[in-house]
Write an enzyme that holds these catalytic residues in place. Structure first.
Site, PDB file in Angstrom:
ATOM      1  N   SER A  10       0.835  -1.204   0.000  1.00 43.78           N
ATOM      2  CA  SER A  10       0.000   0.000   0.000  1.00 43.78           C
ATOM      3  C   SER A  10       0.867   1.250   0.000  1.00 43.78           C
ATOM      4  CB  SER A  10      -0.903   0.024   1.222  1.00 43.78           C
ATOM      5  OG  SER A  10      -1.462   1.316   1.339  1.00 43.78           O
ATOM      6  N   HIS A  35      -1.264  -1.136  -4.282  1.00 46.32           N
ATOM      7  CA  HIS A  35      -2.535  -0.791  -3.642  1.00 46.32           C
ATOM      8  C   HIS A  35      -2.584   0.715  -3.376  1.00 46.32           C
ATOM      9  CE1 HIS A  35      -6.093  -1.938  -1.230  1.00 46.32           C
ATOM     10  NE2 HIS A  35      -5.705  -1.009  -0.368  1.00 46.32           N
ATOM     11  N   ASP A  37      -4.787   3.755  -1.815  1.00 41.06           N
ATOM     12  CA  ASP A  37      -5.870   4.054  -0.870  1.00 41.06           C
ATOM     13  C   ASP A  37      -6.376   5.477  -1.049  1.00 41.06           C
ATOM     14  OD1 ASP A  37      -6.130   1.651   0.782  1.00 41.06           O
ATOM     15  OD2 ASP A  37      -4.044   2.061   1.330  1.00 41.06           O
ATOM     16  N   MET A  39      -9.052   8.235   0.102  1.00 35.84           N
ATOM     17  CA  MET A  39      -9.940   8.559   1.238  1.00 35.84           C
ATOM     18  C   MET A  39     -10.488   9.968   1.082  1.00 35.84           C
ATOM     19  SD  MET A  39      -7.548   7.230   4.324  1.00 35.84           S
ATOM     20  CE  MET A  39      -6.692   5.665   4.246  1.00 35.84           C
ATOM     21  N   HIS A  68      -8.407   1.292  -4.005  1.00 33.84           N
ATOM     22  CA  HIS A  68      -9.358   1.059  -2.916  1.00 33.84           C
ATOM     23  C   HIS A  68     -10.037   2.389  -2.604  1.00 33.84           C
ATOM     24  CE1 HIS A  68      -9.730  -0.127   1.658  1.00 33.84           C
ATOM     25  NE2 HIS A  68     -10.907   0.032   1.068  1.00 33.84           N
ATOM     26  N   MET A  70     -12.228   4.561  -0.629  1.00 32.83           N
ATOM     27  CA  MET A  70     -12.915   4.763   0.661  1.00 32.83           C
ATOM     28  C   MET A  70     -13.631   6.099   0.587  1.00 32.83           C
ATOM     29  SD  MET A  70      -9.869   3.307   3.049  1.00 32.83           S
ATOM     30  CE  MET A  70      -8.660   3.409   1.739  1.00 32.83           C
ATOM     31  N   MET A 139     -11.611  -5.971   5.073  1.00 32.12           N
ATOM     32  CA  MET A 139     -10.841  -5.056   5.930  1.00 32.12           C
ATOM     33  C   MET A 139     -10.518  -5.762   7.255  1.00 32.12           C
ATOM     34  SD  MET A 139     -10.385  -2.486   4.053  1.00 32.12           S
ATOM     35  CE  MET A 139      -9.387  -1.646   5.289  1.00 32.12           C
ATOM     36  N   GLY A 144      -9.241   3.849   7.038  1.00 35.38           N
ATOM     37  CA  GLY A 144      -8.978   5.263   7.294  1.00 35.38           C
ATOM     38  C   GLY A 144      -7.520   5.556   7.621  1.00 35.38           C
ATOM     39  N   PHE A 145      -6.822   4.582   8.161  1.00 33.54           N
ATOM     40  CA  PHE A 145      -5.444   4.836   8.592  1.00 33.54           C
ATOM     41  C   PHE A 145      -4.579   3.599   8.380  1.00 33.54           C
ATOM     42  CE2 PHE A 145      -8.381   7.359  11.040  1.00 33.54           C
ATOM     43  CZ  PHE A 145      -7.853   8.637  10.919  1.00 33.54           C
ATOM     44  N   GLY A 146      -3.314   3.842   8.061  1.00 33.88           N
ATOM     45  CA  GLY A 146      -2.342   2.756   8.021  1.00 33.88           C
ATOM     46  C   GLY A 146      -1.831   2.517   9.437  1.00 33.88           C
ATOM     47  N   GLY A 147      -1.110   1.435   9.602  1.00 40.04           N
ATOM     48  CA  GLY A 147      -0.421   1.187  10.866  1.00 40.04           C
ATOM     49  C   GLY A 147      -1.290   0.753  12.028  1.00 40.04           C
ATOM     50  N   ASP A 177      -6.813  -6.515   3.942  1.00 38.90           N
ATOM     51  CA  ASP A 177      -6.264  -5.157   4.016  1.00 38.90           C
ATOM     52  C   ASP A 177      -6.266  -4.628   5.449  1.00 38.90           C
ATOM     53  OD1 ASP A 177      -5.353  -2.656   3.410  1.00 38.90           O
ATOM     54  OD2 ASP A 177      -7.135  -2.021   2.304  1.00 38.90           O
ATOM     55  N   GLY A 178      -5.055  -4.431   5.968  1.00 38.47           N
ATOM     56  CA  GLY A 178      -4.893  -3.795   7.278  1.00 38.47           C
ATOM     57  C   GLY A 178      -4.130  -4.647   8.273  1.00 38.47           C
ATOM     58  N   GLY A 179      -2.992  -4.126   8.722  1.00 38.53           N
ATOM     59  CA  GLY A 179      -2.232  -4.795   9.788  1.00 38.53           C
ATOM     60  C   GLY A 179      -1.593  -6.108   9.375  1.00 38.53           C
ATOM     61  N   GLY A 199       1.064  -2.227   4.142  1.00 39.67           N
ATOM     62  CA  GLY A 199       1.574  -0.863   4.076  1.00 39.67           C
ATOM     63  C   GLY A 199       2.741  -0.662   5.002  1.00 39.67           C
TER      64      GLY A 199
HETATM   65  C1  DX5 Z   1      -6.531   1.415   5.553  1.00 40.64           C
HETATM   66  C2  DX5 Z   1      -6.053   1.139   4.163  1.00 40.64           C
HETATM   67  C3  DX5 Z   1      -4.965   0.141   4.081  1.00 40.64           C
HETATM   68  C4  DX5 Z   1      -3.691   0.584   4.731  1.00 40.64           C
HETATM   69  C5  DX5 Z   1      -2.975  -0.647   5.176  1.00 40.64           C
HETATM   70  O1  DX5 Z   1      -7.653   2.203   5.496  1.00 40.64           O
HETATM   71  O2  DX5 Z   1      -7.121   0.633   3.392  1.00 40.64           O
HETATM   72  O3  DX5 Z   1      -4.719  -0.230   2.735  1.00 40.64           O
HETATM   73  O4  DX5 Z   1      -2.851   1.324   3.883  1.00 40.64           O
HETATM   74  O5  DX5 Z   1      -1.893  -0.244   5.909  1.00 40.64           O
HETATM   75  P1  DX5 Z   1      -1.203  -1.154   7.013  1.00 40.64           P
HETATM   76  O6  DX5 Z   1      -0.653  -2.335   6.293  1.00 40.64           O
HETATM   77  O7  DX5 Z   1      -0.188  -0.245   7.578  1.00 40.64           O
HETATM   78  O8  DX5 Z   1      -2.271  -1.547   8.001  1.00 40.64           O
HETATM   79 ZN    ZN Z   2      -6.631  -0.218   1.383  1.00 43.15          ZN
END
Ligand code: DX5
Ligand code: ZN
Length: 217
Positions: A10, A35, A37, A39, A68, A70, A139, A144-147, A177-179, A199
């Site tokens: 991502s 990927h 993202d 938003m 993606h 959002m 999901m 909404g957020f990475g990490g 997608d996510g974590g 990501g």
């Molecule tokens: C979250 C995004 C993800 C995000 C994943 O809303 O859709 O794609 O970038 O990031 P990580 O891998 O850091 O959770």
């Molecule tokens: Zn995503």
């Protein structure tokens, strides 16, 4: 034989001041999709980037772009993203009162149609449109957020979705997608995942390219 897992780093976790350099790194890596993202600050409580940044990425990228969305009312922007080179476009189930129409729009424009679902949305809600979905983006954090921290309940959701796909014999891919990290990646694949988005795990590692290769398993 099982098909190899696709890895979709991502770009949300990339260094935006050196985006071209990071996309080049992904071009040279084992990454399968990039990927992206998007938003809008309405569907999710954050704003990332939109069409001009997508255009800049598309100029450098040599791998399929997995967008993606959002955003609310995604149908307004789907044509522009596909025009810029999106090969997979996912809209959110929760943002689409006429999801079937959204899927037809994406496919008519020549892209693969994806549906992203939030952690609280039951996978069974997709059953009646499953044959129209190329990719379900499950999901594993709230969008909404990475990490963010991976939600453990995801494994069970992957198994349930996989059973539905097998029951209806569709070619639908399961994307997580996510974590995602080195610990949960093999467990997700074992549960039935086909595509892993990652990501922060990739971009915060000392050697992102090596991390991508390792995630592929
Ligand atoms: C979250 C995004 C993800 C995000 C994943 O809303 O859709 O794609 O970038 O990031 P990580 O891998 O850091 O959770
Ligand atoms: Zn995503």
């Amino acid at each position: 034989m099982q098909t190899p897992t696709l890895i979709a780093p991502s770009l949300l976790a990339a260094d935006f001041a050196h985006l071209g350099r990071d996309v080049e790194m992904l071009n040279q890596s084992a990454a399968d999709w990039l990927h992206i993202d998007v938003m809008d600050g309405v569907f999710v409580p954050n704003i990332s980037f939109g069409l001009p940044v997508m255009q800049a990425i598309a100029k450098v990228a040599q791998k399929p772009l997995d967008v993606h969305l959002m955003i609310v009312e995604p149908e307004k922007y789907v044509p522009a993203f596909i025009e810029l080179g999106a090969q997979v476009v996912s809209v959110h189930y929760e943002a689409c009162p006429h999801l079937h129409r959204n899927l037809q729009q994406i496919k008519a424009l020549g892209a693969k149609a994806g549906v992203a679902i939030n952690p609280h949305t039951s996978v069974e809600l997709l059953e009646d449109v499953l044959s129209d979905i190329d990719v379900v983006c499950l999901m594993s954090v709230n969008p909404g957020f990475g990490g963010q921290k991976f939600i453990e309940r995801t494994y069970e959701r992957v198994r349930k979705l996989k059973a539905l796909i097998n029951k209806h014999q569709t070619q639908t891919l399961i994307e997580i997608d996510g974590g995602v990290n080195a610990h949960n990646a093999p467990l997700l694949v074992q549960a039935g995942a086909d595509v892993l988005v990652a990501g922060s795990f990739v971009f915060s590692s000392a050697n992102p390219s090596q991390t991508i290769a390792a995630l592929k398993g």
